[in-house]
Design a protein around this motif. Sequence first.
Motif, short mmCIF file in Angstrom:
data_model
loop_
_atom_site.label_atom_id
_atom_site.label_comp_id
_atom_site.label_asym_id
_atom_site.label_seq_id
_atom_site.Cartn_x
_atom_site.Cartn_y
_atom_site.Cartn_z
N GLU A 1 -61.31 -90.35 40.50
CA GLU A 1 -62.00 -91.36 41.30
C GLU A 1 -62.07 -92.72 40.63
N ASN A 2 -62.12 -92.76 39.30
CA ASN A 2 -62.23 -94.03 38.59
C ASN A 2 -60.90 -94.47 37.99
N ALA A 3 -59.82 -93.88 38.48
CA ALA A 3 -58.50 -94.22 37.93
C ALA A 3 -58.18 -95.69 38.18
N LYS A 4 -57.44 -96.24 37.25
CA LYS A 4 -57.01 -97.63 37.37
C LYS A 4 -55.60 -97.68 37.94
N ALA A 5 -55.44 -98.48 38.98
CA ALA A 5 -54.13 -98.63 39.62
C ALA A 5 -53.42 -99.87 39.08
N GLU A 6 -52.12 -99.72 38.89
CA GLU A 6 -51.31 -100.85 38.41
C GLU A 6 -50.01 -100.91 39.20
N LEU A 7 -49.67 -102.10 39.68
CA LEU A 7 -48.38 -102.31 40.34
C LEU A 7 -47.31 -102.33 39.25
N ILE A 8 -46.36 -101.40 39.31
CA ILE A 8 -45.35 -101.30 38.26
C ILE A 8 -43.97 -101.75 38.71
N HIS A 9 -43.79 -101.93 40.00
CA HIS A 9 -42.53 -102.50 40.50
C HIS A 9 -42.78 -103.09 41.88
N HIS A 10 -42.07 -104.19 42.15
CA HIS A 10 -42.18 -104.77 43.49
C HIS A 10 -40.88 -105.47 43.85
N SER A 11 -40.32 -105.09 44.97
CA SER A 11 -39.14 -105.76 45.51
C SER A 11 -39.07 -105.46 47.00
N TRP A 12 -38.18 -106.15 47.69
CA TRP A 12 -38.02 -105.97 49.14
C TRP A 12 -36.55 -105.77 49.47
N SER A 13 -36.31 -105.12 50.61
CA SER A 13 -34.97 -105.12 51.20
C SER A 13 -35.11 -105.07 52.71
N ASN A 14 -34.07 -105.48 53.39
CA ASN A 14 -33.98 -105.35 54.84
C ASN A 14 -35.14 -105.97 55.60
N HIS A 15 -35.66 -107.10 55.07
CA HIS A 15 -36.62 -107.93 55.80
C HIS A 15 -38.04 -107.36 55.84
N ALA A 16 -38.19 -106.03 55.72
CA ALA A 16 -39.53 -105.47 55.92
C ALA A 16 -39.81 -104.21 55.11
N LEU A 17 -38.91 -103.85 54.19
CA LEU A 17 -39.06 -102.60 53.46
C LEU A 17 -39.52 -102.90 52.03
N SER A 18 -40.78 -102.57 51.75
CA SER A 18 -41.35 -102.82 50.43
C SER A 18 -41.06 -101.66 49.49
N TYR A 19 -40.66 -102.00 48.29
CA TYR A 19 -40.46 -101.00 47.24
C TYR A 19 -41.61 -101.01 46.23
N ALA A 20 -42.77 -101.49 46.64
CA ALA A 20 -43.93 -101.53 45.75
C ALA A 20 -44.24 -100.12 45.23
N SER A 21 -44.36 -99.98 43.92
CA SER A 21 -44.65 -98.70 43.29
C SER A 21 -45.83 -98.87 42.34
N TYR A 22 -46.62 -97.81 42.23
CA TYR A 22 -47.89 -97.90 41.50
C TYR A 22 -48.06 -96.77 40.50
N LYS A 23 -48.74 -97.11 39.41
CA LYS A 23 -49.22 -96.11 38.44
C LYS A 23 -50.72 -96.00 38.57
N PHE A 24 -51.22 -94.76 38.59
CA PHE A 24 -52.66 -94.52 38.57
C PHE A 24 -52.98 -93.83 37.25
N GLU A 25 -53.79 -94.48 36.44
CA GLU A 25 -54.10 -93.94 35.12
C GLU A 25 -55.53 -93.46 35.05
N SER A 26 -55.70 -92.20 34.69
CA SER A 26 -57.03 -91.62 34.55
C SER A 26 -57.80 -92.35 33.46
N GLN A 27 -59.11 -92.55 33.70
CA GLN A 27 -59.96 -93.22 32.74
C GLN A 27 -60.92 -92.21 32.09
N PRO A 28 -61.28 -92.42 30.84
CA PRO A 28 -62.21 -91.51 30.17
C PRO A 28 -63.53 -91.46 30.92
N LYS A 29 -64.12 -90.27 30.96
CA LYS A 29 -65.40 -90.11 31.65
C LYS A 29 -66.53 -90.60 30.77
#
Length: 272
Positions: free
Chosen positions: A244-272
């Motif tokens: 629930e408290n994981a930190k999200a990070e955008l790790i890649h972003h690009s586009w193709s074909n006018h409307a197709l996003s290649y956005a990719s994310y890492k979710f890293e668990s945080q210490p409790k």
Amino acid sequence: MGSQIAVPVKETFFISHGSPMLSIDDSLPARHFLKCFKQKVFTQKPNSILVISGHWETSEPTVSCITGLNDTIYDFYGFPEQMYQLKYQAPGAPKLAKRVKELLKSSGFNRVHEDNNRGLDHGAWVPLMLMYPEADIPVCQLSVQPEKDGTHHFNIGKALALLKEEGVLIVGSGSATHNMRALRDTAGVASWAMDFDNWLKESLVNGRYEDVNNYMTKAPCAKIAHPWPDHLYPLHVAMGAAGENAKAELIHHSWSNHALSYASYKFESQPK
């Protein structure tokens, strides 16, 4: 999940796999991102990999339970012939499949099924072929339920969070935007695609996971960005599995074909 000692995994990932052309088209920046994945993004070698693919839709959660090598499914049409010759014959992961089923059932998902025949669809093998070309890590897939909502898939992820402690890499494979009828071979990016993509990034990196679970009412242009939810639900599973408290990070972003996003994310668990 195997004979090796399990090294806990701290991250889960959402990969926008975009077009099947990712398998052969060197002009796509996302292809180069994935080819560098194990050198630059996630250097640990997992015991096994669980892929939640937007290309496997079922009414109830279903996990592939293959005892030999995974078959390669060519679930696309009209592409160059060489793509139909590609194979990704990673071992199946039957122990992982049983563990997925066990964890889901213990979390209240009472009807969970196994499929003993289904191989890897292109939502799984195309990115994995670039990420782990040796095909030496056991892989199984988990389906999405398009008639359910984002919270359902987030809760599936929460139920599977323990897999990280067992050395399992959890990868959601879909697309940050996915309207196939809106794709064009033109320059620029559609404004509606940009609006949804930006909202998704801001919501994730600021930890507004509940908004992402309810994206249909919270996000701009949600229905045109995702006429069907199948390619976004893998993100919800990866997000839930990170904690629930994981930190999200955008790790890649690009586009193709006018409307197709290649956005990719890492979710890293945080210490409790």
